[in-house]
Scaffold this active site. Structure first.
Site, mmCIF file in Angstrom:
data_model
loop_
_atom_site.group_PDB
_atom_site.id
_atom_site.type_symbol
_atom_site.label_atom_id
_atom_site.label_comp_id
_atom_site.label_asym_id
_atom_site.label_seq_id
_atom_site.Cartn_x
_atom_site.Cartn_y
_atom_site.Cartn_z
ATOM 1 N N LYS A 42 -9.087 -2.534 32.231
ATOM 2 C CA LYS A 42 -7.842 -2.720 32.055
ATOM 3 C C LYS A 42 -6.694 -1.545 32.507
ATOM 4 O O LYS A 42 -5.916 -1.835 33.403
ATOM 5 C CB LYS A 42 -7.224 -3.177 30.879
ATOM 6 C CG LYS A 42 -7.919 -4.490 30.214
ATOM 7 C CD LYS A 42 -7.383 -4.930 29.185
ATOM 8 C CE LYS A 42 -8.554 -6.085 28.550
ATOM 9 N NZ LYS A 42 -8.369 -7.281 29.350
ATOM 10 N N ASN A 45 -7.249 -1.217 36.409
ATOM 11 C CA ASN A 45 -6.379 -2.494 36.989
ATOM 12 C C ASN A 45 -5.060 -2.162 37.026
ATOM 13 O O ASN A 45 -4.496 -2.335 38.250
ATOM 14 C CB ASN A 45 -6.877 -3.627 36.457
ATOM 15 C CG ASN A 45 -8.298 -4.067 36.386
ATOM 16 O OD1 ASN A 45 -9.176 -3.616 37.403
ATOM 17 N ND2 ASN A 45 -8.604 -4.826 35.473
ATOM 18 N N LEU A 219 3.336 -15.425 28.901
ATOM 19 C CA LEU A 219 2.904 -16.590 28.567
ATOM 20 C C LEU A 219 2.008 -17.279 29.785
ATOM 21 O O LEU A 219 2.301 -18.366 29.904
ATOM 22 C CB LEU A 219 4.344 -17.365 28.465
ATOM 23 C CG LEU A 219 5.224 -16.962 27.475
ATOM 24 C CD1 LEU A 219 6.697 -17.497 27.409
ATOM 25 C CD2 LEU A 219 4.690 -17.085 25.880
ATOM 26 N N ASP A 251 -3.172 -7.496 33.975
ATOM 27 C CA ASP A 251 -3.119 -6.056 34.506
ATOM 28 C C ASP A 251 -2.112 -6.011 35.577
ATOM 29 O O ASP A 251 -1.483 -5.029 35.563
ATOM 30 C CB ASP A 251 -4.555 -5.631 34.623
ATOM 31 C CG ASP A 251 -5.441 -5.581 33.343
ATOM 32 O OD1 ASP A 251 -4.820 -5.477 32.415
ATOM 33 O OD2 ASP A 251 -6.737 -5.807 33.670
HETATM 34 O O1 RIB Z 1 -8.023 -7.449 32.318
HETATM 35 C C1 RIB Z 1 -9.215 -7.640 33.168
HETATM 36 C C2 RIB Z 1 -10.374 -6.389 32.680
HETATM 37 O O2 RIB Z 1 -10.921 -6.754 31.448
HETATM 38 C C3 RIB Z 1 -11.614 -6.590 33.661
HETATM 39 O O3 RIB Z 1 -11.129 -6.113 34.626
HETATM 40 C C4 RIB Z 1 -12.791 -6.000 32.820
HETATM 41 O O4 RIB Z 1 -13.246 -4.827 33.157
HETATM 42 C C5 RIB Z 1 -12.120 -6.064 31.357
HETATM 43 O O5 RIB Z 1 -11.521 -4.564 30.989
#
Ligand code: RIB
Length: 303
Positions: A42, A45, A219, A251
């Site tokens: 997360k 990302n 949401l 993310d």
């Molecule tokens: O939010 C998606 C992410 O959650 C993925 O990339 C995985 O690695 C987890 O952390």
């Protein structure tokens, strides 16, 4: 070099994404229809999406001393992300996630946190200059709370805005972390768990009381609602897209929201960018690979 605008304190996972017709039931074995291995986590990302949306970003993270750590650093460097606050920990494995995606694009994820669990407050202290010089510090709950709290304390003392994405869903968040949180972002499930309320319009006000500036409830296909100070809640619908995989859409929302907020200081405009980036992220398999650049986000946000 221009100063970093956003510091992300967070996780990196190597994602193994398996496409399946249907998510397996307990005890069931099923065959995957396809496989993708890609950067994820997360924190990473959100950092990658913020950088693609035009922000100058630094990552504070812990990775292992394996090949996945090389991939993490290569990913960040390719996006122009400052990696001076990334620790490579000897004898540790880089985080890994197994992501299963069904035919409707819904997912189930298992994370083996590995090195992520060793990001600590001392590590953050060593990067205090980066944190105190940013406009925004962003964190999630895939890395230890002590490191996030220290980063937020440093940020607060320097007048830097702090944003916490309460994911993965916690049962509770300590008052001392919320006391140094300006903006809290949750999805409906996370908000329900934290407040006991079942609807965004009850979750938002309950969370807003506990943070400095704003609460946002996302949401999914219904969009998001921004609760800010005394203002009326600002609800915005989601964009309709052909959904391939929802992994990383939350993310993408946070990363693009953070980038636009850092650029404009306008949470309403940032909400529009977050929703556009989240929708675009659903149109491709995986997380990082599905994140759009600023021009595409702006075009959809302003359509
Ligand atoms: O939010 C998606 C992410 O959650 C993925 O990339 C995985 O690695 C987890 O952390």
């Amino acid at each position: 070099m221009q100063p970093v605008e956003i510091v992300v304190v967070g996780s990196y996972n190597r994602d193994v994404v398996l496409s399946v017709a249907q998510l397996p039931a307990p005890g069931e074995t099923c065959l995957a229809l396809g496989r993708l291995t890609a950067p994820g986590g997360k924190g990473s990302n959100q950092a990658v999406q913020a950088a693609r949306a035009g922000a100058r970003v630094a990552m504070l993270a812990a990775v292992g001393d394996d090949l996945h750590a090389d991939e993490a650093l290569a990913t960040w460097t390719a996006c122009g992300i400052d990696v001076s606050g990334v620790a490579r920990l000897a004898g540790r494995d880089t985080g890994m996630a197994v992501v299963m995606v069904d035919a409707r694009g819904e997912n189930s994820i298992i994370v083996d946190a590995g090195a992520n669990t060793h990001l600590d407050a001392a590590h953050v202290e060593a990067a205090a200059g980066l944190v105190g010089g940013a406009k925004l510090v962003v964190a999630q709950l895939e890395t230890p709370v002590a490191a996030t709290r220290r980063a937020f304390e440093i940020a607060r003392a320097a007048g830097v805005t702090t944003l916490l994405n309460a994911a993965p869903a916690p049962d509770a968040i300590s008052d001392d972390l919320l006391a140094v949180t300006d903006i809290l972002v949750v999805n409906e499930g996370e908000g329900q768990r934290l407040t006991g309320a079942s609807h965004a319009h009850a979750i938002g006000p309950a969370l807003l009381q506990r943070v400095g500036q704003a609460a946002i409830v996302t949401l999914g296909a219904q969009g998001a609602v921004l609760f800010q100070g005394e203002a009326e809640p600002a609800a915005r619908g989601a964009h309709r897209v052909e959904v391939v995989d929802t992994t990383g859409a939350g993310d993408a929302f946070i990363g693009a929201f953070a980038a636009r907020l850092a650029a404009t200081g306008d949470a309403g405009a940032a909400l529009a960018w977050g929703l556009a980036a989240g929708a675009l992220a659903c149109t491709r398999l995986g997380a990082t690979d599905s994140f759009a650049e600023a021009a595409a986000i702006a075009a959809l946000a302003e359509a």
